[in-house]
Every structure is written in structure tokens, then in C-alpha cells.
Write an enzyme that holds these catalytic residues in place. Structure first.
Site, PDB file in Angstrom:
ATOM      1  N   TYR A   1       7.283  94.704  50.013  1.00 56.43           N
ATOM      2  CA  TYR A   1       7.362  95.719  48.957  1.00 56.43           C
ATOM      3  C   TYR A   1       6.715  97.038  49.364  1.00 56.43           C
ATOM      4  CZ  TYR A   1       9.248  93.338  44.867  1.00 56.43           C
ATOM      5  OH  TYR A   1      10.076  92.734  43.957  1.00 56.43           O
TER       6      TYR A   1
ATOM      7  N   ASP B   1       6.931  88.028  43.084  1.00 55.15           N
ATOM      8  CA  ASP B   1       8.041  88.539  42.288  1.00 55.15           C
ATOM      9  C   ASP B   1       9.022  87.416  41.953  1.00 55.15           C
ATOM     10  OD1 ASP B   1       9.799  90.537  41.189  1.00 55.15           O
ATOM     11  OD2 ASP B   1      11.017  90.335  42.996  1.00 55.15           O
TER      12      ASP B   1
ATOM     13  N   ASP C   1       8.535  77.455  49.414  1.00 55.24           N
ATOM     14  CA  ASP C   1       9.750  76.701  49.073  1.00 55.24           C
ATOM     15  C   ASP C   1       9.380  75.397  48.359  1.00 55.24           C
ATOM     16  OD1 ASP C   1       8.557  76.190  51.519  1.00 55.24           O
ATOM     17  OD2 ASP C   1      10.403  75.647  52.560  1.00 55.24           O
TER      18      ASP C   1
ATOM     19  N   LYS D   1       4.105  81.155  53.484  1.00 53.46           N
ATOM     20  CA  LYS D   1       5.064  80.536  54.402  1.00 53.46           C
ATOM     21  C   LYS D   1       4.462  80.666  55.796  1.00 53.46           C
ATOM     22  CE  LYS D   1       9.247  78.781  55.005  1.00 53.46           C
ATOM     23  NZ  LYS D   1       9.631  77.447  54.529  1.00 53.46           N
TER      24      LYS D   1
END
Ligand code: NAD
Length: 368
Positions: free
Chosen positions: A124, A249, A225, A191
Site C-alpha cells: 500500500y 485489508d 492463507d 506469509k
């Protein structure tokens, strides 16, 4: 004394939900003085900028703002005013409580999460290089030289900066929120198995900071995930989630889906001594001007604002009024009815009026 608050109606459905929230906030009896400012594409003609300096000055001065959503054109046009505002005022923490209200249809019986999203960096950051530009060619060449990885020559590139400083600031903020609100556990979301340096750094900082809270707040981490799957199946196993910007987000919308949809998800962007309150949802342009969407997310953002202003009693009353109207299920918008085409659903304005009636009648139940 009245509170001076900057009010940004936004665009799309923004003005409708902002006006509903304003009316509900005023009905609490807390005195407000609103400074109303435009932003987004609609502000360009008047101010020459989608994020006018006069608006930023108003928030810097008042220290508190509430806003409706603002449209960002997809794939072209102006950059996000919402992101620009967070960057300009260094509103580094995005706080999104996610609670299932009685009467809202959900796969779950209890959801009570606090999402803490880093607001200042990650993908972002807005550091992007368009395809076929001299800059992207140079960058592709540089990457090949330093590490030997080949990027296709027709690629565009977005950078993902994650710093130790910004990670520490948001992680510490999440733990402090947990302590302040009597929450038991903070889960870091990442991640780091794939992005070993950026997400790896976020995780490393999390492990260091969490050790300071040992014995007071439990700490754990999840791959993003895996977290998404577990949230859908067992949201009750989570408490506070702390996430880098992009995962924050996406996970925010997933969690909104657990509590009745985007119409029910409020939020706050917090910096040092400054705060901007806004719903999680966007400007839903297809519903613009139809008096259709749920105002609760913006009204509940107003509840967060009342708490921030040190008006917990008014905040509790407004929260209970919203809760009561939803529990009764009569004067609610289409998204809170069992069937979306239910002819008894009411509009944005009428749902706000029902909430105001509850507030004024003083019969809001004490313990919902
Ligand atoms: P959106 O959140 O505007 O709407 C997606 C869908 O969610 C809507 O079509 C509607 O079905 C539902 N929805 C949203 N708000 C609702 C409400 N209050 N009550 C009931 N249902 C509601 O997302 P989008 O369509 O992806 O984005 C539209 C625009 O909003 C884009 O320009 C986007 O950039 C912008 N946006 C702004 C913000 C912000 O201002 N902070 C946040 C997200 C998106």
C-alpha cells in the site's frame, strides 16, 4: 463545551451513511461542531486536489475526524484519497472491531475479533513502476544484476516495503489494545515462509515484542492463507489479529462477512494524538443516492469516536440503540433481512431514525 470534529461525507453512498451517523451522534446529546470538507474527485474542481490542504489542516487542528467512503478509480486515475489521508497524517494503526450483534444472520453464534492493520507501508506504500517505462526497465536490470532473478520485460512492479520500526509500532499497539480491552491473545498474520525478508521481519519483530507481554497476553502466529480458512471455520479461536497492510485489508472484508457483511464493520485510523473514523466498506457506487445501504458501519465508527473522545456512556447508549434495532429486525436495511429482496426492509435514513428513536426513548436495554 462542544467537540470540534472534521466531517468528510465522501462520495458514492458516503454522504448518506455520513449523514445518518451525524444524526445519531447528535441524538446522543453530546455536543458537536462539525467542520465539513470534501475530498476525492469531487474536491478537485474546487480545491485543485482530491486531498485538499484545507481538509488536512482541519484534521490536524481538530485531531478527530469521521468520514464516509471515497471512490478510487480502478487501475487508473487518482491514487486512493483514503490511503493518502492515512499517509499524510501518519495514521499508522487501523483498528477494526468485528463483533456479531444479536439478530444478525451468520454461520457462527459468536464472533468478537479486533483487527489491527498496519496502515503506512507494505504494498500500500504506493511505490509502483508502470510497464514499459525507463524506470521499470532500469529496475528490472538492477534486479538481474543483484541476485540474478529475471523479471519479464513487459512487467509492471509494485514494491513491498516492511520496516522493523513500523512493524514494532503496530505490534506494540496491538498488544496495548489487548491489555487495555482485557483481550487474551494476539495473533500475528504473515506469509513469512515465502516473503522471508519482509514478512519474516514482521514476524521476527512480533516474536521480540510479544516476549515483553509474556504471562499477560498470549501470542501466536499464522500464515495468512491458513488464517483465512480457520477464520471461516472457527472465528471464536481468535481474539486480536495484527497484520501488515494488504493482508489487513483483505482479512477485514473476510471478517465483515462473518458478522453480517460490510454494512456492520466499523473502523478507526489512529496516529499519535489524532484519529479518523470510517467504516470498512467503500463507496458502493451502484447504490449511490438510493437511500438503501446499511448505515450501521458508519454509526458504529461514531461509537468508536465517542469512546476516543472520552464519552463512554454516550458510546454505550448509541451502541445499545444500534444493537436493539438490529435485534428487533424490523426497521433494518435489506442486508440485515433474511432475504435481500424483503419488501419490509427500510432505507438508510429510516434505519438511522429507528436508532435515534431508541436513543431518545431511553429504553435501550442495559445488557445486550
Ligand atoms: P464496497 O465496499 O464499496 O462495496 C462492495 C459491496 O458491499 C457493495 O456493492 C454492497 O453490496 C456491499 N456494501 C458495501 N457497503 C455496504 C453497506 N453500508 N450496506 C450494505 N451493503 C454494503 O467495495 P467496492 O465496490 O470494491 O469499492 C467501491 C469503491 O469504494 C472503490 O472505488 C474503492 O476504491 C472504494 N473504497 C473506499 C474505501 C474507503 O473510503 N475507505 C474502502 C474500500 C473501498
Amino acid at each position: 463545551m462542544s467537540y470540534k470534529v472534521t466531517l468528510i461525507p465522501g462520495d458514492g453512498v458516503g454522504p448518506e451513511v455520513a449523514s445518518a451517523a451525524r444524526a445519531c451522534l447528535e441524538a446522543t446529546g453530546v455536543p458537536f461542531q462539525w467542520e465539513i470538507h470534501s475530498a476525492g474527485e469531487g474536491a478537485i474542481a474546487e480545491h485543485g486536489s482530491p486531498l485538499p490542504e484545507v481538509l488536512l489542516e482541519s484534521i490536524r487542528h481538530n485531531r478527530v475526524a469521521i468520514k464516509g467512503p471515497i471512490t478510487t478509480p480502478i487501475g487508473k486515475g487518482i491514487r486512493s484519497v483514503n490511503v493518502g489521508l492515512r499517509h499524510a497524517l501518519d495514521l499508522y494503526a487501523c483498528v477494526r472491531p468485528c463483533r456479531l450483534y444479536p439478530g444478525v444472520s451468520s454461520f457462527h453464534s459468536k464472533v468478537d475479533l479486533l483487527i489491527v492493520r498496519e496502515n503506512s507501508e507494505d504494498l500500500y506504500a504506493g511505490i509502483e513502476y508502470d510497464d514499459q517505462t525507463p524506470e521499470v526497465r532500469e529496475l528490472i536490470g538492477w534486479v538481474k544484476q543483484h541476485g540474478g532473478k529475471t523479471i519479464r520485460p513487459d512487467a509492471a512492479i509494485s514494491l513491498k516495503p516492511i520496516s522493523a520500526g513500523a512493524s514494532e509500532r503496530i505490534i506494540r499497539f496491538a498488544f496495548e489494545q489487548a491489555v487495555k480491552n482485557g483481550r487474551k491473545k494476539v495473533t500475528a498474520v504473515h506469509k513469512a515462509n515465502i516473503m522471508k525478508f519482509t514478512d519474516g521481519l514482521f514476524l521476527e519483530v512480533f516474536r521480540r515484542v510479544s516476549s515483553e507481554y509474556q504471562g499477560r497476553v498470549e501470542a501466536e502466529d499464522r500464515l495468512v492463507d491458513n488464517l483465512c480458512m480457520q477464520l471461516v471455520q472457527r472465528p471464536e479461536t481468535f481474539d486480536v489479529l495484527v497484520l501488515p497492510n494488504l493482508y489487513g485489508d483483505i482479512v477485514s472484508d473476510l471478517c465483515a462477512g462473518l458478522i453480517g457483511g460490510l454494512g456492520m464493520a466499523p473502523g478507526a485510523n489512529i496516529g499519535d494524538g489524532i484519529a479518523v473514523f470510517e467504516p470498512v466498506h467503500g463507496s458502493a457506487p451502484k447504490y449511490q443516492g438510493q437511500n438503501k445501504v446499511n448505515p450501521a458501519a458508519t454509526i458504529l465508527s461514531g461509537v468508536l469516536m465517542l469512546r476516543h473522545l472520552g464519552e463512554p456512556e454516550a458510546a454505550d447508549r448509541l451502541d445499545r440503540a444500534v444493537s436493539e434495532v438490529i435485534r428487533e429486525g424490523r426497521r433494518v436495511t435489506y442486508d440485515l433481512k433474511p432475504k435481500r429482496d424483503d419488501p419490509t426492509s427500510v432505507g438508510t435514513r429510516e434505519m438511522a431514525e429507528a436508532i435515534i428513536e431508541k436513543l431518545k426513548s431511553g429504553v435501550v436495554r442495559a445488557n445486550l
